[in-house]
Design a protein around this motif. Structure first.
Motif, PDB file in Angstrom:
ATOM      1  N   ARG A 233       0.862  -1.188   0.000  1.00  0.00           N
ATOM      2  CA  ARG A 233       0.000   0.000   0.000  1.00  0.00           C
ATOM      3  C   ARG A 233       0.895   1.233   0.000  1.00  0.00           C
ATOM      4  NH1 ARG A 233      -5.308  -0.708  -1.120  1.00  0.00           N
ATOM      5  NH2 ARG A 233      -5.746   1.229   0.001  1.00  0.00           N
ATOM      6  N   LYS A 234       0.612   2.160  -0.875  1.00  0.00           N
ATOM      7  CA  LYS A 234       1.409   3.370  -1.001  1.00  0.00           C
ATOM      8  C   LYS A 234       0.790   4.480  -0.160  1.00  0.00           C
ATOM      9  CE  LYS A 234       2.981   0.751  -4.278  1.00  0.00           C
ATOM     10  NZ  LYS A 234       4.112  -0.164  -4.030  1.00  0.00           N
ATOM     11  N   GLN A 247      -2.365   1.876  -5.755  1.00  0.00           N
ATOM     12  CA  GLN A 247      -1.532   2.353  -6.859  1.00  0.00           C
ATOM     13  C   GLN A 247      -1.472   3.877  -6.834  1.00  0.00           C
ATOM     14  OE1 GLN A 247      -1.732  -0.143 -10.668  1.00  0.00           O
ATOM     15  NE2 GLN A 247      -3.868  -0.155  -9.998  1.00  0.00           N
ATOM     16  N   VAL A 248      -0.329   4.410  -7.292  1.00  0.00           N
ATOM     17  CA  VAL A 248      -0.149   5.858  -7.393  1.00  0.00           C
ATOM     18  C   VAL A 248       0.267   6.191  -8.823  1.00  0.00           C
ATOM     19  CG1 VAL A 248       1.133   7.885  -6.567  1.00  0.00           C
ATOM     20  CG2 VAL A 248       0.516   6.055  -4.972  1.00  0.00           C
ATOM     21  N   ALA A 262      13.203  10.690  -9.623  1.00  0.00           N
ATOM     22  CA  ALA A 262      13.400  10.067 -10.935  1.00  0.00           C
ATOM     23  C   ALA A 262      12.573  10.748 -12.008  1.00  0.00           C
ATOM     24  CB  ALA A 262      13.038   8.583 -10.863  1.00  0.00           C
ATOM     25  N   LEU A 263      11.414  11.268 -11.613  1.00  0.00           N
ATOM     26  CA  LEU A 263      10.542  11.955 -12.562  1.00  0.00           C
ATOM     27  C   LEU A 263      11.035  13.372 -12.823  1.00  0.00           C
ATOM     28  CD1 LEU A 263       7.949  11.363 -14.152  1.00  0.00           C
ATOM     29  CD2 LEU A 263       6.675  12.456 -12.305  1.00  0.00           C
ATOM     30  N   ARG A 371       7.777   1.182 -10.736  1.00  0.00           N
ATOM     31  CA  ARG A 371       7.894  -0.050  -9.948  1.00  0.00           C
ATOM     32  C   ARG A 371       6.470  -0.532  -9.699  1.00  0.00           C
ATOM     33  NH1 ARG A 371       9.418   3.750  -5.257  1.00  0.00           N
ATOM     34  NH2 ARG A 371      11.502   3.645  -6.157  1.00  0.00           N
ATOM     35  N   PRO A 372       6.279  -1.727  -9.178  1.00  0.00           N
ATOM     36  CA  PRO A 372       4.902  -2.203  -8.984  1.00  0.00           C
ATOM     37  C   PRO A 372       4.040  -1.205  -8.215  1.00  0.00           C
ATOM     38  CG  PRO A 372       6.431  -4.002  -8.639  1.00  0.00           C
ATOM     39  CD  PRO A 372       7.267  -2.762  -8.803  1.00  0.00           C
ATOM     40  N   GLY A 373       2.948  -0.832  -8.819  1.00  0.00           N
ATOM     41  CA  GLY A 373       2.013   0.089  -8.178  1.00  0.00           C
ATOM     42  C   GLY A 373       2.351   1.553  -8.312  1.00  0.00           C
ATOM     43  N   VAL A 374       3.437   1.909  -8.985  1.00  0.00           N
ATOM     44  CA  VAL A 374       3.838   3.315  -9.141  1.00  0.00           C
ATOM     45  C   VAL A 374       3.977   3.614 -10.629  1.00  0.00           C
ATOM     46  CG1 VAL A 374       5.536   5.083  -8.570  1.00  0.00           C
ATOM     47  CG2 VAL A 374       5.051   3.241  -6.942  1.00  0.00           C
ATOM     48  N   TRP A 375       3.162   4.507 -11.129  1.00  0.00           N
ATOM     49  CA  TRP A 375       3.059   4.803 -12.555  1.00  0.00           C
ATOM     50  C   TRP A 375       3.380   6.276 -12.819  1.00  0.00           C
ATOM     51  CZ3 TRP A 375       1.222   0.823 -15.912  1.00  0.00           C
ATOM     52  CH2 TRP A 375       0.784  -0.331 -15.256  1.00  0.00           C
ATOM     53  N   PHE A 376       3.768   6.551 -14.060  1.00  0.00           N
ATOM     54  CA  PHE A 376       4.025   7.941 -14.464  1.00  0.00           C
ATOM     55  C   PHE A 376       3.466   8.186 -15.859  1.00  0.00           C
ATOM     56  CE2 PHE A 376       7.712   5.328 -15.474  1.00  0.00           C
ATOM     57  CZ  PHE A 376       7.973   5.626 -16.805  1.00  0.00           C
ATOM     58  N   CYS A 377       3.094   9.418 -16.120  1.00  0.00           N
ATOM     59  CA  CYS A 377       2.477   9.789 -17.393  1.00  0.00           C
ATOM     60  C   CYS A 377       2.706  11.289 -17.556  1.00  0.00           C
ATOM     61  CB  CYS A 377       0.988   9.442 -17.351  1.00  0.00           C
ATOM     62  SG  CYS A 377       0.080   9.740 -18.872  1.00  0.00           S
ATOM     63  N   THR A 378       3.753  11.650 -18.308  1.00  0.00           N
ATOM     64  CA  THR A 378       4.164  13.051 -18.335  1.00  0.00           C
ATOM     65  C   THR A 378       4.940  13.368 -19.616  1.00  0.00           C
ATOM     66  OG1 THR A 378       5.256  14.769 -17.024  1.00  0.00           O
ATOM     67  CG2 THR A 378       6.316  12.613 -17.089  1.00  0.00           C
ATOM     68  N   ALA A 379       5.557  14.567 -19.668  1.00  0.00           N
ATOM     69  CA  ALA A 379       6.382  15.038 -20.796  1.00  0.00           C
ATOM     70  C   ALA A 379       5.570  15.170 -22.083  1.00  0.00           C
ATOM     71  CB  ALA A 379       7.597  14.133 -20.988  1.00  0.00           C
ATOM     72  N   PHE A 380       4.525  15.996 -22.028  1.00  0.00           N
ATOM     73  CA  PHE A 380       3.643  16.164 -23.178  1.00  0.00           C
ATOM     74  C   PHE A 380       3.886  17.466 -23.934  1.00  0.00           C
ATOM     75  CE2 PHE A 380       1.202  13.456 -20.193  1.00  0.00           C
ATOM     76  CZ  PHE A 380       1.123  12.324 -20.977  1.00  0.00           C
ATOM     77  N   GLY A 381       4.995  18.145 -23.658  1.00  0.00           N
ATOM     78  CA  GLY A 381       5.255  19.434 -24.303  1.00  0.00           C
ATOM     79  C   GLY A 381       5.247  19.336 -25.820  1.00  0.00           C
TER      80      GLY A 381
END
Length: 445
Positions: A233-234, A247-248, A262-263, A371-381
């Motif tokens: 659990r995060k 999940q985050v 890292a992001l 990593r498991p349960g940690v997601w990213f969605c970025t850099a849309f410039g």
């Protein structure tokens, strides 16, 4: 989870609420007055989304529709950053060209990625239609215009895109371009009839309303101060709240803080500038004679469109690694406008603003699982309106187990941006583009 709804607006709320956004065309033309509370106490959810821009809102809506309990945390206001103060262009593609993508992943995967960008356009269009977001004010058509003779290259590129992707593109020879845009600068163009331009802030706020209606909890003015992402659990903490989630998802952009190093290290915050002219319908129409938006094809070019029923121009351009506003934003952009359209020399600027976009070194969106349960969605410039839509969709599909389409973006991961050296390189590259544009334009005369 107790779901907080929008906070009832006080009297004269639209005017008061617009002051919590930066002063720009979009904040001056807000359609509705809802706000959301700040997070407080202990909250449990399936998913915690950090960032209330268009990517986060798209993911929140998708996950809520899939039956997940969702908490979304926004440090400022919904769509406060680049999502709510951009040019409003919705068209296929990425910040880098298809040929560059092909060199990295091969032609087959490159075509799949390009089709995803086309799907992103349709996701936005579908949301506007299905949710009846009239205040998004979509207007069809974007013209890519060039200031030199491409010697058949533009027509060939149009033919290839129609053949491979079925796009609705119309080649415009010089006489048609000048009939639409009364400028001595443009030589030819291509009209993308499937693209459109719109009001992104009203659109983003409508996505938030629908997500909340379906059960999502949205919190504004709730900056994340720390995270614990190690356990099953995060835990995500704001000043007054602790969110416990399975999940985050991080969907922050150019205003990303340091809670996930890292992001933050993986992209550069790049500023762009936009102005809004005064109300002057006759003067505006003397220069721009179409409702289609314009994307100047120079690599260091401009983008602009008519707003307010065709009586004003919204003009954007210039990018810089400088993240503080120069005093002369309006003068810098106005010079570009008047150089392109000398007949607009008397047209005044009413307001100008800037915003920070996020760019990765490879100029592609960064979408995946850290990593498991940690997601990213970025850099849309550079192409955020379609790519935030498809990015938020495919990452939500991955989180809910619906698909693994997000893996198409795996070759474009969290590559180190280069820090201060990356900023210097990006600025030098932009200046070199400006010089190359000027030289090519000069040779065409």
């Amino acid at each position: 989870m107790t779901i907080p709804g929008p906070v009832p607006p006080p009297s004269n709320s639209l005017e008061a609420m617009s002051q919590s956004y930066i002063d720009c065309y979009y904040s001056r033309t807000l359609a509705t007055s809802e706000t959301y509370p700040s997070a407080g106490g202990r909250i449990a959810a399936d998913v915690c989304i950090v960032g209330g821009g268009l990517a986060g809102l798209t993911a929140a809506l998708h996950l809520t529709r899939a039956g997940r309990s969702v908490v979304l945390l926004e440090a400022q206001r919904i769509a406060w950053g680049a999502s709510g103060r951009n040019g409003g262009f919705v068209s296929a593609g990425y910040a880098t060209g298809l040929s560059n993508i092909e060199r990295r992943v091969g032609p087959d995967q490159a075509r799949e990625l390009y089709r995803l960008s086309m799907e992103g356009v349709e996701i936005v269009r579908g949301h506007i239609a299905d949710l009846k977001i009239a205040e998004a004010q979509p207007v069809s058509g974007i013209v890519k215009a060039v200031r030199y003779d491409t010697r058949g290259a533009m027509r060939s590129s149009r033919d290839k895109q129609e053949r491979e992707f079925g796009m609705r593109l119309r080649y415009l020879p010089r006489e048609e371009v000048t009939a639409m845009f009364a400028s001595p600068k443009y030589r030819e163009g291509v009209l993308d009839e499937g693209a459109f331009h719109f009001h992104p802030l009203n659109y983003g706020r409508a996505l938030a309303r629908e997500a909340v209606r379906l059960g999502a909890a949205i919190f504004e003015n709730s900056a994340v101060v720390s995270v614990d992402l190690e356990g099953a659990r995060k835990r995500v903490k704001t000043r007054d709240a602790e969110i416990d989630a399975e999940q985050v998802l991080f969907t922050t952009g150019g205003y990303t803080g340091a809670v996930l190093p890292a992001l933050k290290k993986a992209f550069l915050p790049i500023a762009t500038y936009v102005l809004l002219t005064e109300h002057a319908p006759d003067l505006v129409r003397s220069a721009i004679r179409t409702t289609a938006a314009v994307l100047d094809d120079r690599r260091a070019g401009d983008y602009y469109r008519l707003v307010d029923g065709g009586s004003r121009i919204l003009w954007g351009g210039r990018i810089t690694t400088r993240t503080t506003d120069p005093r002369d934003i309006a003068a810098l952009l106005r010079r570009e406008m008047v150089t392109t359209y000398p007949q607009l020399s008397a047209l005044k600027v009413e307001v100008a603003w800037s915003g920070l976009m996020s760019y990765a070194r490879h100029l592609m969106p960064q979408i995946g699982q850290l990593r498991p349960g940690v997601w990213f969605c970025t850099a849309f410039g550079g192409h955020g309106m379609n790519t935030t839509a498809i990015g938020g969709t495919v990452v939500a599909e991955g989180m809910s187990g619906e698909s693994d389409r997000y893996k198409l973006f795996a070759p474009f991961g969290l590559t180190w941006s280069g820090g201060v050296f990356g900023k210097a390189a990006a600025q030098l590259t932009y200046w070199s583009y400006q010089a190359a544009d000027a030289a090519r334009e000069y040779r065409s005369h």
